[in-house]
Design an enzyme around this catalytic site. Structure first.
Site, PDB file in Angstrom:
ATOM      1  N   LYS A  53       0.836  -1.217   0.000  1.00  0.00           N
ATOM      2  CA  LYS A  53       0.000   0.000   0.000  1.00  0.00           C
ATOM      3  C   LYS A  53       0.862   1.255   0.000  1.00  0.00           C
ATOM      4  O   LYS A  53       0.594   2.201  -0.742  1.00  0.00           O
ATOM      5  CB  LYS A  53      -0.913  -0.008   1.243  1.00  0.00           C
ATOM      6  CG  LYS A  53      -1.556   1.331   1.527  1.00  0.00           C
ATOM      7  CD  LYS A  53      -2.310   1.363   2.820  1.00  0.00           C
ATOM      8  CE  LYS A  53      -1.495   1.613   4.060  1.00  0.00           C
ATOM      9  NZ  LYS A  53      -1.162   3.025   4.356  1.00  0.00           N
ATOM     10  N   ASN A  54       1.913   1.265   0.807  1.00  0.00           N
ATOM     11  CA  ASN A  54       2.702   2.483   0.942  1.00  0.00           C
ATOM     12  C   ASN A  54       3.598   2.764  -0.258  1.00  0.00           C
ATOM     13  O   ASN A  54       4.184   3.833  -0.358  1.00  0.00           O
ATOM     14  CB  ASN A  54       3.522   2.457   2.233  1.00  0.00           C
ATOM     15  CG  ASN A  54       2.633   2.614   3.463  1.00  0.00           C
ATOM     16  OD1 ASN A  54       1.444   2.898   3.328  1.00  0.00           O
ATOM     17  ND2 ASN A  54       3.195   2.442   4.646  1.00  0.00           N
ATOM     18  N   ARG A  61      -3.910  10.754   5.212  1.00  0.00           N
ATOM     19  CA  ARG A  61      -2.777  11.657   5.244  1.00  0.00           C
ATOM     20  C   ARG A  61      -1.901  11.567   3.987  1.00  0.00           C
ATOM     21  O   ARG A  61      -1.379  12.582   3.503  1.00  0.00           O
ATOM     22  CB  ARG A  61      -1.957  11.292   6.476  1.00  0.00           C
ATOM     23  CG  ARG A  61      -0.982  12.293   6.863  1.00  0.00           C
ATOM     24  CD  ARG A  61      -0.229  11.805   8.061  1.00  0.00           C
ATOM     25  NE  ARG A  61       1.146  12.201   7.928  1.00  0.00           N
ATOM     26  CZ  ARG A  61       1.581  13.417   8.167  1.00  0.00           C
ATOM     27  NH1 ARG A  61       0.763  14.349   8.576  1.00  0.00           N
ATOM     28  NH2 ARG A  61       2.842  13.727   8.001  1.00  0.00           N
ATOM     29  N   CYS A  86      -4.567  12.623  13.519  1.00  0.00           N
ATOM     30  CA  CYS A  86      -5.273  11.369  13.293  1.00  0.00           C
ATOM     31  C   CYS A  86      -5.092  10.507  14.528  1.00  0.00           C
ATOM     32  O   CYS A  86      -4.563  10.959  15.544  1.00  0.00           O
ATOM     33  CB  CYS A  86      -4.745  10.660  12.054  1.00  0.00           C
ATOM     34  SG  CYS A  86      -3.066  10.101  12.253  1.00  0.00           S
ATOM     35  N   ARG A 136       0.234  14.790  13.296  1.00  0.00           N
ATOM     36  CA  ARG A 136       1.159  14.396  12.225  1.00  0.00           C
ATOM     37  C   ARG A 136       1.339  15.584  11.285  1.00  0.00           C
ATOM     38  O   ARG A 136       0.669  15.687  10.264  1.00  0.00           O
ATOM     39  CB  ARG A 136       0.632  13.174  11.482  1.00  0.00           C
ATOM     40  CG  ARG A 136       0.659  11.924  12.349  1.00  0.00           C
ATOM     41  CD  ARG A 136       0.043  10.744  11.653  1.00  0.00           C
ATOM     42  NE  ARG A 136       0.912  10.131  10.682  1.00  0.00           N
ATOM     43  CZ  ARG A 136       0.558   9.088   9.932  1.00  0.00           C
ATOM     44  NH1 ARG A 136      -0.646   8.580  10.054  1.00  0.00           N
ATOM     45  NH2 ARG A 136       1.395   8.569   9.052  1.00  0.00           N
ATOM     46  N   ASP A 181       4.896   0.327  11.911  1.00  0.00           N
ATOM     47  CA  ASP A 181       3.642  -0.314  11.483  1.00  0.00           C
ATOM     48  C   ASP A 181       3.543  -1.771  11.954  1.00  0.00           C
ATOM     49  O   ASP A 181       2.467  -2.369  11.904  1.00  0.00           O
ATOM     50  CB  ASP A 181       3.528  -0.273   9.951  1.00  0.00           C
ATOM     51  CG  ASP A 181       3.230   1.132   9.449  1.00  0.00           C
ATOM     52  OD1 ASP A 181       3.294   2.073  10.244  1.00  0.00           O
ATOM     53  OD2 ASP A 181       2.941   1.284   8.253  1.00  0.00           O
ATOM     54  N   ILE A 205       8.291   6.548  16.833  1.00  0.00           N
ATOM     55  CA  ILE A 205       7.893   7.329  15.644  1.00  0.00           C
ATOM     56  C   ILE A 205       6.581   8.089  15.857  1.00  0.00           C
ATOM     57  O   ILE A 205       6.476   9.275  15.572  1.00  0.00           O
ATOM     58  CB  ILE A 205       7.752   6.413  14.388  1.00  0.00           C
ATOM     59  CG1 ILE A 205       8.928   5.438  14.281  1.00  0.00           C
ATOM     60  CG2 ILE A 205       7.557   7.255  13.124  1.00  0.00           C
ATOM     61  CD1 ILE A 205      10.214   5.971  13.733  1.00  0.00           C
ATOM     62  N   ARG A 230      -8.463  -0.272   4.914  1.00  0.00           N
ATOM     63  CA  ARG A 230      -7.660   0.780   4.283  1.00  0.00           C
ATOM     64  C   ARG A 230      -6.361   0.224   3.726  1.00  0.00           C
ATOM     65  O   ARG A 230      -5.903   0.660   2.683  1.00  0.00           O
ATOM     66  CB  ARG A 230      -7.317   1.878   5.306  1.00  0.00           C
ATOM     67  CG  ARG A 230      -8.479   2.783   5.605  1.00  0.00           C
ATOM     68  CD  ARG A 230      -8.077   3.886   6.535  1.00  0.00           C
ATOM     69  NE  ARG A 230      -6.950   4.627   5.967  1.00  0.00           N
ATOM     70  CZ  ARG A 230      -6.486   5.765   6.454  1.00  0.00           C
ATOM     71  NH1 ARG A 230      -7.051   6.300   7.508  1.00  0.00           N
ATOM     72  NH2 ARG A 230      -5.463   6.376   5.898  1.00  0.00           N
TER      73      ARG A 230
HETATM   74  C1  UD1 Z   1       4.678   6.688   6.455  1.00  0.00           C
HETATM   75  C2  UD1 Z   1       3.791   5.493   6.293  1.00  0.00           C
HETATM   76  C3  UD1 Z   1       3.349   4.959   7.643  1.00  0.00           C
HETATM   77  C4  UD1 Z   1       4.563   4.680   8.516  1.00  0.00           C
HETATM   78  C5  UD1 Z   1       5.472   5.908   8.583  1.00  0.00           C
HETATM   79  C6  UD1 Z   1       6.780   5.649   9.308  1.00  0.00           C
HETATM   80  C7  UD1 Z   1       2.701   5.868   4.176  1.00  0.00           C
HETATM   81  C8  UD1 Z   1       1.442   6.165   3.449  1.00  0.00           C
HETATM   82  N1  UD1 Z   1       2.628   5.857   5.506  1.00  0.00           N
HETATM   83  O1  UD1 Z   1       3.921   7.719   7.078  1.00  0.00           O
HETATM   84  O2  UD1 Z   1       2.615   3.764   7.432  1.00  0.00           O
HETATM   85  O3  UD1 Z   1       4.122   4.360   9.809  1.00  0.00           O
HETATM   86  O4  UD1 Z   1       5.816   6.344   7.253  1.00  0.00           O
HETATM   87  O5  UD1 Z   1       7.450   4.597   8.737  1.00  0.00           O
HETATM   88  O6  UD1 Z   1       3.727   5.578   3.584  1.00  0.00           O
HETATM   89  N2  UD1 Z   1       6.976  14.424  10.740  1.00  0.00           N
HETATM   90  C9  UD1 Z   1       6.978  15.755  11.089  1.00  0.00           C
HETATM   91  N3  UD1 Z   1       6.761  16.691  10.105  1.00  0.00           N
HETATM   92  C10 UD1 Z   1       6.551  16.339   8.793  1.00  0.00           C
HETATM   93  C11 UD1 Z   1       6.553  14.968   8.462  1.00  0.00           C
HETATM   94  C12 UD1 Z   1       6.775  14.028   9.447  1.00  0.00           C
HETATM   95  O7  UD1 Z   1       7.164  16.120  12.250  1.00  0.00           O
HETATM   96  O8  UD1 Z   1       6.366  17.234   7.940  1.00  0.00           O
HETATM   97  C13 UD1 Z   1       7.217  13.402  11.807  1.00  0.00           C
HETATM   98  C14 UD1 Z   1       6.006  12.502  12.026  1.00  0.00           C
HETATM   99  O9  UD1 Z   1       5.081  13.081  12.922  1.00  0.00           O
HETATM  100  C15 UD1 Z   1       6.669  11.240  12.572  1.00  0.00           C
HETATM  101  C16 UD1 Z   1       8.000  11.185  11.812  1.00  0.00           C
HETATM  102  O10 UD1 Z   1       8.227  12.517  11.332  1.00  0.00           O
HETATM  103  O11 UD1 Z   1       6.929  11.374  13.931  1.00  0.00           O
HETATM  104  C17 UD1 Z   1       8.026  10.225  10.650  1.00  0.00           C
HETATM  105  O12 UD1 Z   1       6.860  10.425   9.851  1.00  0.00           O
HETATM  106  P1  UD1 Z   1       6.825  10.027   8.299  1.00  0.00           P
HETATM  107  O13 UD1 Z   1       7.940   9.091   7.995  1.00  0.00           O
HETATM  108  O14 UD1 Z   1       6.728  11.260   7.488  1.00  0.00           O
HETATM  109  O15 UD1 Z   1       5.467   9.228   8.218  1.00  0.00           O
HETATM  110  P2  UD1 Z   1       4.431   9.212   7.041  1.00  0.00           P
HETATM  111  O16 UD1 Z   1       5.124   9.442   5.731  1.00  0.00           O
HETATM  112  O17 UD1 Z   1       3.273  10.074   7.379  1.00  0.00           O
END
Ligand code: UD1
Length: 435
Positions: free
Chosen positions: A22-23, A93, A117, A122, A305, A327, A396
């Site tokens: 999915k990701n 998201r 969420c 996030r 995850d 995370i 999802r």
């Molecule tokens: C993606 C995955 C999710 C997985 C996560 C971490 C998808 C669709 N989802 O989520 O399943 O759990 O990676 O492996 O691929 N952060 C900030 N500011 C930002 C962006 C991120 O503070 O602008 C923080 C987040 O709150 C979190 C950390 O950075 O604590 C990592 O988040 P991120 O790797 O970006 O997660 P997602 O891409 O949302």
């Protein structure tokens, strides 16, 4: 609203075919819209998130549909609208990937700010800083992120913290920017590499994906192409743990064992016997799982995850385990596991789990996708019947989880609408609105 009824106690046995990731699917479907001409994507899982991203892109003017062989066709030529639908974007998201797409394709993006969420706050601040560094003006007005750039220009961007979403969004935007972009402290997840390979197959010039410095040399145009995405390491890990928790014996087919290294290591520590092939993994559980300590980390560390499914297994393990989540704020679901008899104490980012010999069935609710998976796993081993609501959240990201488990011998029944399948009808040719 769909529910799952599960009567626990049957060891899972047989072969399960792991679906596409999915990701990977979500950013790759978006990336297909950066091109001129059609892309045909294989191994795309039919889950609600794939449906949502497809509907957002259709709403912006792209044509997207599944053919009879479950290949997803994407024709972005008519994509000319820059304002993404609030109703669709707020559901997921990862919809925020359309911001990078629209900036690169149209020079203008208006995308609703994704809210908090079930995993806590996030933010998308790293994404926005990256767009600004590439030359876009960015503002937040009336709940929308508005970004504009007559031209994106490559530059050096240091991403504050390893972020999968930021890395992918900036790869999308930079792939058609002028000049070279260096993404430093980039995420190294296999899905990031998959996106880079797909973009390169469309004519992009991206190097270093899978390391923490990714170099993107912008190109003027990209061409649609055929591509088969990687398999879902989290789904595979979930079945591995399902085998461990039920004392079963499974063959996981269509997997990339290298992507599962940290999960395999922890499952082996928990007493599971694991044998790796080239694209399959045999798992056998001959004993009650042993307690294991885990700390989540960006790839190649233990995936956040996989935390919830693993906690479900630790809830019935022999001994006490300590699980630290680094995370996201991801422990709210343990209240539901406690309803099934789990002995879990949470202190800030750490869960201390005293394994109990047996869980008992109870009515419980999935609070997010992976929490839902954890409840399903707990129910598979629990005594008596568990009724899980909030199944839409599980749909999802897991393709036909209940059907796959039933084929492996689980006593699992879905009641009410098969929401997953009825939604997918909107992405089949008969109902598709070709423009
Ligand atoms: C993606 C995955 C999710 C997985 C996560 C971490 C998808 C669709 N989802 O989520 O399943 O759990 O990676 O492996 O691929 N952060 C900030 N500011 C930002 C962006 C991120 O503070 O602008 C923080 C987040 O709150 C979190 C950390 O950075 O604590 C990592 O988040 P991120 O790797 O970006 O997660 P997602 O891409 O949302």
């Amino acid at each position: 609203m769909a529910k799952l009824l599960i009567r626990g106690g049957t060891p899972l046995k047989g072969t399960v075919n792991i679906s596409g990731a999915k990701n990977s699917a979500l950013p790759i479907i978006v990336a297909a819209c950066l091109a001129d001409g059609e892309s045909v994507l294989e191994n795309i899982p039919q889950g609600i998130d794939v449906y949502t991203i497809s509907m957002i892109l259709k709403d912006l003017g792209a044509q997207i549909w599944f053919d009879e062989s479950k290949r997803l066709h994407v024709i972005p030529d008519g994509l000319d609208r820059y304002q993404a639908s609030y109703d669709l974007v707020r559901r997921m998201r990862a919809s925020f990937y359309v911001a990078g797409l629209l900036l690169a394709r149209l020079g203008r993006a208006e995308v609703p700010l994704p809210g908090g969420c079930a995993l806590g706050s996030r933010p998308v601040d790293y994404h926005l800083k990256g767009f600004q560094a590439l030359g876009a003006t960015v503002s937040i007005e009336h709940g929308y992120v508005k970004a504009e750039a007559s031209e994106l220009v490559g530059t050096k961007i240091y991403i504050n913290r390893s972020s999968v979403g930021t890395t992918m969004n900036l790869m999308l935007a930079a792939s058609r920017a002028k000049g070279t972009t260096l993404l430093e402290n980039a995420a190294k997840e296999p899905e990031v590499v998959d996106l880079a390979i797909y973009l390169n197959s469309m004519g992009a010039r991206i190097r270093g994906a899978g390391t923490d410095i990714i170099r993107v040399d912008g190109v003027d145009s990209l061409k649609g192409t055929e591509y088969s995405i990687i398999s879902d390491r989290i789904e595979a890990g979930t079945f591995m743990v399902a085998c461990g928790i039920t004392g079963g014996e499974l063959l996981l087919a269509n997997v990339v064992p290298e992507h599962l290294r940290s999960t395999i290591m922890k499952c082996e520590e928990a007493g599971l016997e694991i044998e790796e092939g080239i694209s399959e993994i045999k798992v056998r559980a001959n004993q009650r799982p042993l307690a294991v300590d885990v700390e989540t980390a960006p790839y190649p560390g233990f995936a956040t995850d996989m935390q919830q499914p693993f906690v479900a297994m630790m809830a019935v393990a022999d001994g006490t385990s300590v699980i630290r989540e680094t995370i996201f704020d991801r422990f709210r679901y343990v209240d539901e596991l406690r309803r099934m008899g789990a002995d879990i104490k949470v202190e800030r980012d750490t869960a201390i789990i005293r394994g109990v010999p047996e869980l008992t069935g109870a009515p419980v609710e999935a609070t997010d996708l992976r929490a839902g998976a954890a409840l399903v796993l707990a129910a598979l081993t629990a005594k008596g019947e568990t009724e899980i609501s909030g199944v839409e959240l599980i749909d999802r990201g897991y393709e036909h989880l209940d059907k796959k488990l039933r084929q492996l011998g689980a006593d699992i029944e879905r009641i009410s609408d098969d929401c997953e399948e009825s939604l997918m009808e909107h992405l089949t040719p008969p109902l598709m609105e070709r423009l």
